[in-house]
Design a protein around this motif. Structure first.
Motif, PDB file in Angstrom:
ATOM      1  N   SER A  44       0.754  -1.066  -0.027  1.00  0.00           N
ATOM      2  CA  SER A  44       0.031  -0.131  -0.108  1.00  0.00           C
ATOM      3  C   SER A  44       0.895   1.227   0.110  1.00  0.00           C
ATOM      4  O   SER A  44       0.225   2.310  -0.260  1.00  0.00           O
ATOM      5  N   ASN A  45       2.103   1.097   0.306  1.00  0.00           N
ATOM      6  CA  ASN A  45       3.055   2.377   0.219  1.00  0.00           C
ATOM      7  C   ASN A  45       4.241   1.633  -0.753  1.00  0.00           C
ATOM      8  O   ASN A  45       5.297   1.518  -0.278  1.00  0.00           O
ATOM      9  N   PRO A  46       4.110   1.976  -1.928  1.00  0.00           N
ATOM     10  CA  PRO A  46       5.062   1.386  -2.950  1.00  0.00           C
ATOM     11  C   PRO A  46       6.245   2.384  -3.069  1.00  0.00           C
ATOM     12  O   PRO A  46       6.102   3.432  -2.788  1.00  0.00           O
ATOM     13  N   PRO A  47       7.280   1.751  -3.432  1.00  0.00           N
ATOM     14  CA  PRO A  47       8.404   2.912  -3.583  1.00  0.00           C
ATOM     15  C   PRO A  47       8.356   3.601  -4.688  1.00  0.00           C
ATOM     16  O   PRO A  47       7.403   3.382  -5.768  1.00  0.00           O
ATOM     17  N   VAL A  48       8.927   4.804  -4.710  1.00  0.00           N
ATOM     18  CA  VAL A  48       8.926   5.788  -5.845  1.00  0.00           C
ATOM     19  C   VAL A  48       8.899   5.159  -7.191  1.00  0.00           C
ATOM     20  O   VAL A  48       8.335   5.625  -8.033  1.00  0.00           O
TER      21      VAL A  48
ATOM     22  N   ASN B  94      -3.258   0.680  -2.180  1.00  0.00           N
ATOM     23  CA  ASN B  94      -3.752   1.837  -1.435  1.00  0.00           C
ATOM     24  C   ASN B  94      -4.813   2.526  -2.395  1.00  0.00           C
ATOM     25  O   ASN B  94      -4.313   2.919  -3.337  1.00  0.00           O
ATOM     26  N   PRO B  95      -5.808   2.433  -2.323  1.00  0.00           N
ATOM     27  CA  PRO B  95      -7.098   3.016  -3.362  1.00  0.00           C
ATOM     28  C   PRO B  95      -6.643   4.368  -3.188  1.00  0.00           C
ATOM     29  O   PRO B  95      -6.753   4.886  -4.672  1.00  0.00           O
ATOM     30  N   GLU B  96      -6.175   5.085  -2.567  1.00  0.00           N
ATOM     31  CA  GLU B  96      -6.170   6.676  -2.518  1.00  0.00           C
ATOM     32  C   GLU B  96      -4.762   6.748  -3.507  1.00  0.00           C
ATOM     33  O   GLU B  96      -4.984   7.692  -4.314  1.00  0.00           O
TER      34      GLU B  96
ATOM     35  N   LYS C 131     -12.560   2.373  -4.881  1.00  0.00           N
ATOM     36  CA  LYS C 131     -13.397   1.515  -3.706  1.00  0.00           C
ATOM     37  C   LYS C 131     -14.674   1.017  -4.273  1.00  0.00           C
ATOM     38  O   LYS C 131     -15.071   1.587  -5.293  1.00  0.00           O
ATOM     39  N   PRO C 132     -15.452   0.322  -3.512  1.00  0.00           N
ATOM     40  CA  PRO C 132     -16.778  -0.298  -4.169  1.00  0.00           C
ATOM     41  C   PRO C 132     -17.755   0.898  -4.312  1.00  0.00           C
ATOM     42  O   PRO C 132     -17.855   1.703  -3.527  1.00  0.00           O
ATOM     43  N   LEU C 133     -18.569   0.576  -5.479  1.00  0.00           N
ATOM     44  CA  LEU C 133     -19.567   1.512  -5.358  1.00  0.00           C
ATOM     45  C   LEU C 133     -19.168   3.037  -5.724  1.00  0.00           C
ATOM     46  O   LEU C 133     -20.115   3.970  -5.511  1.00  0.00           O
ATOM     47  N   GLU C 134     -18.040   3.098  -6.257  1.00  0.00           N
ATOM     48  CA  GLU C 134     -17.839   4.824  -6.820  1.00  0.00           C
ATOM     49  C   GLU C 134     -18.633   5.006  -8.016  1.00  0.00           C
ATOM     50  O   GLU C 134     -18.934   4.272  -8.881  1.00  0.00           O
TER      51      GLU C 134
ATOM     52  N   GLU D  84     -20.527   0.697 -27.531  1.00  0.00           N
ATOM     53  CA  GLU D  84     -20.602   0.721 -26.182  1.00  0.00           C
ATOM     54  C   GLU D  84     -20.363  -0.454 -25.507  1.00  0.00           C
ATOM     55  O   GLU D  84     -20.622  -1.716 -25.817  1.00  0.00           O
ATOM     56  N   LEU D  85     -19.845  -0.208 -24.125  1.00  0.00           N
ATOM     57  CA  LEU D  85     -19.302  -1.275 -23.144  1.00  0.00           C
ATOM     58  C   LEU D  85     -19.880  -0.825 -21.998  1.00  0.00           C
ATOM     59  O   LEU D  85     -19.726   0.268 -21.510  1.00  0.00           O
ATOM     60  N   PHE D  86     -20.520  -1.759 -21.130  1.00  0.00           N
ATOM     61  CA  PHE D  86     -20.949  -1.484 -19.876  1.00  0.00           C
ATOM     62  C   PHE D  86     -19.996  -2.269 -18.875  1.00  0.00           C
ATOM     63  O   PHE D  86     -19.495  -3.489 -19.197  1.00  0.00           O
ATOM     64  N   ILE D  87     -19.317  -1.582 -17.803  1.00  0.00           N
ATOM     65  CA  ILE D  87     -18.218  -2.044 -17.058  1.00  0.00           C
ATOM     66  C   ILE D  87     -18.742  -2.045 -15.680  1.00  0.00           C
ATOM     67  O   ILE D  87     -19.116  -0.914 -15.159  1.00  0.00           O
ATOM     68  N   ASN D  88     -18.933  -3.237 -15.059  1.00  0.00           N
ATOM     69  CA  ASN D  88     -19.320  -3.178 -13.595  1.00  0.00           C
ATOM     70  C   ASN D  88     -17.899  -3.428 -12.855  1.00  0.00           C
ATOM     71  O   ASN D  88     -17.389  -4.607 -12.895  1.00  0.00           O
ATOM     72  N   ALA D  89     -17.612  -2.558 -11.926  1.00  0.00           N
ATOM     73  CA  ALA D  89     -16.348  -2.602 -11.272  1.00  0.00           C
ATOM     74  C   ALA D  89     -16.347  -2.707 -10.005  1.00  0.00           C
ATOM     75  O   ALA D  89     -16.763  -1.961  -9.266  1.00  0.00           O
ATOM     76  N   LEU D  90     -15.690  -3.801  -9.261  1.00  0.00           N
ATOM     77  CA  LEU D  90     -15.898  -3.880  -7.852  1.00  0.00           C
ATOM     78  C   LEU D  90     -14.306  -4.138  -7.253  1.00  0.00           C
ATOM     79  O   LEU D  90     -13.811  -5.354  -7.415  1.00  0.00           O
ATOM     80  N   PRO D  91     -13.709  -3.023  -6.926  1.00  0.00           N
ATOM     81  CA  PRO D  91     -12.433  -3.177  -6.483  1.00  0.00           C
ATOM     82  C   PRO D  91     -12.639  -3.981  -5.118  1.00  0.00           C
ATOM     83  O   PRO D  91     -13.551  -4.101  -4.593  1.00  0.00           O
TER      84      PRO D  91
END
Length: 189
Positions: A53-57, A87-89, A108-111, A139-146
């Motif tokens: 979640s805290n990757p190197p530069v 880290n989502p942020e 994050k879910p449901l964004e 067209e393309l529908f994308i359902n995304a669940l992180p």
């Protein structure tokens, strides 16, 4: 429509204390060559972009360069979702520049994503956890669940008595209910 799925890049991972950044650079160059050769139109990156979640530069620099190059100046749509190592942020921090290149990140879910241009693609509808994108006449529908932690699920859903998989299924079903009948669709989780 040609779609390429990838995941678990784990950029920044070390093996017995040794950096693997050179290997990761080679992998991403090969991925770019494959996408160009096969004329891929959409890339799905299903989490674990980074190893921590805290990757190197240097891992972050590699990621930013890779997604920019892979986007083919916004001609190729890239959908990124956060995995349990991400880290989502941190992933969402690239949004101000990445949207210009057709890169859409779900942290994050449901964004809900903003409507409008993302490179040469357009988000024409947006729902909690899903988007309808268009390029030219396709067209393309994308359902995304992180990756949703147990804590996030508790915040999202009031019924905590159900099993984790049941609750995930409810979220996916809820988002997918927005899909138009004849539209191509993808679920990425």
């Amino acid at each position: 429509m040609k779609i390429l799925h990838t995941s678990d890049w784990h950029l920044g991972k070390k093996l017995e204390g040794y950096s693997r950044i050179e290997e990761q650079e080679k992998f991403l160059e090969e991925l770019k060559e494959i996408c160009n050769r096969e004329e891929i139109q959409v890339i799905l990156i299903a989490g674990d972009v980074y190893d921590s979640s805290n990757p190197p530069v240097e891992a972050e620099k590699l990621y930013f360069k890779a997604i920019k190059d892979l986007s083919n100046n916004g001609d190729r749509l890239i959908i990124v979702i956060a995995g349990n190592h991400d880290n989502p942020e941190k992933l969402l921090a690239s949004t101000p520049f990445s949207s210009e290149y057709g890169i859409i990140t779900f942290g994050k879910p449901l964004e809900v994503k903003e409507l409008g241009q993302y490179g040469k693609w357009e988000v024409i509808e947006s729902f909690e956890g899903g988007i309808l994108v268009k390029k030219d006449e396709e067209e393309l529908f994308i359902n995304a669940l992180p990756y949703p932690s147990e804590k996030e699920l508790n915040e999202l859903l009031s019924d905590n008595s159900k099993e984790y998989s049941e609750r995930i299924g409810e979220i996916l079903t809820q988002t997918h209910s927005h899909k138009k009948k004849d539209t191509k669709s993808i679920i990425i989780s």
